[in-house]
Design an enzyme around this catalytic site. Structure first.
Site, PDB file in Angstrom:
ATOM      1  N   TYR A  14      19.468  27.402 -37.346  1.00 37.33           N
ATOM      2  CA  TYR A  14      19.032  27.743 -38.704  1.00 37.33           C
ATOM      3  C   TYR A  14      19.835  26.952 -39.733  1.00 37.33           C
ATOM      4  O   TYR A  14      19.264  26.330 -40.625  1.00 37.33           O
ATOM      5  CB  TYR A  14      19.191  29.253 -38.899  1.00 37.33           C
ATOM      6  CG  TYR A  14      18.970  29.739 -40.303  1.00 37.33           C
ATOM      7  CD1 TYR A  14      17.696  29.851 -40.835  1.00 37.33           C
ATOM      8  CD2 TYR A  14      20.047  30.110 -41.104  1.00 37.33           C
ATOM      9  CE1 TYR A  14      17.493  30.318 -42.125  1.00 37.33           C
ATOM     10  CE2 TYR A  14      19.860  30.588 -42.385  1.00 37.33           C
ATOM     11  CZ  TYR A  14      18.584  30.677 -42.891  1.00 37.33           C
ATOM     12  OH  TYR A  14      18.398  31.138 -44.168  1.00 37.33           O
ATOM     13  N   ASP A  38      15.587  37.283 -50.051  1.00 36.75           N
ATOM     14  CA  ASP A  38      16.643  36.356 -50.477  1.00 36.75           C
ATOM     15  C   ASP A  38      16.531  36.083 -51.969  1.00 36.75           C
ATOM     16  O   ASP A  38      15.628  35.372 -52.385  1.00 36.75           O
ATOM     17  CB  ASP A  38      16.528  35.058 -49.682  1.00 36.75           C
ATOM     18  CG  ASP A  38      17.663  34.093 -49.937  1.00 36.75           C
ATOM     19  OD1 ASP A  38      18.483  34.327 -50.854  1.00 36.75           O
ATOM     20  OD2 ASP A  38      17.744  33.087 -49.217  1.00 36.75           O
TER      21      ASP A  38
END
Length: 125
Positions: A14, A38
């Protein structure tokens, strides 16, 4: 590979994709029905298409991500990292803590990013 090592490996993939991959590369690490929040408190993006759109802002950006700390317990990882993004005029640094859950194949099923204005630094070049 044991499940904790598989999750650790996925977290590193990631971070690598944030620094050098495309939005599609990042989204491919997520399960089809995964969610992203987020930062925490913002709208939740659900599904791989919405997640790829969210990460589209990173496509073509000059940035890198550095792991600062990582903990894995069960199907959950919490990790602090630093993302440095360079533009012609600025260097932007953010240091979030992400909490991710994973399925049995280490696909990300949810991600919640904890960060706010105090975790962001912008320097003019």
């Amino acid at each position: 590979m044991n499940p904790n090592d598989l999750i650790r490996s996925r977290v590193l993939q990631y971070l690598s994709a944030i620094g050098a991959g495309t939005a599609a590369d990042i989204a491919a690490l997520y399960a089809d029905d995964a969610t992203v929040e987020d930062p925490v408190g913002s709208d939740i993006r659900a599904g791989r298409t919405a997640i790829e759109e969210f990460y589209g802002a990173l496509s073509g950006a000059d940035c890198d991500a550095e792991l600062l700390t990582l903990r894995v317990s069960g199907n959950t990882a919490a990790f602090g990292f630093r993302v440095t993004t360079r533009t012609p005029d600025q260097v932007i640094v953010v240091e979030p803590i992400d909490i991710m859950t994973f399925d049995d194949d280490a696909q990300i099923t949810s991600m919640r990013a904890i960060w706010g204005p105090d975790d962001l630094t912008i320097k003019n070049r």
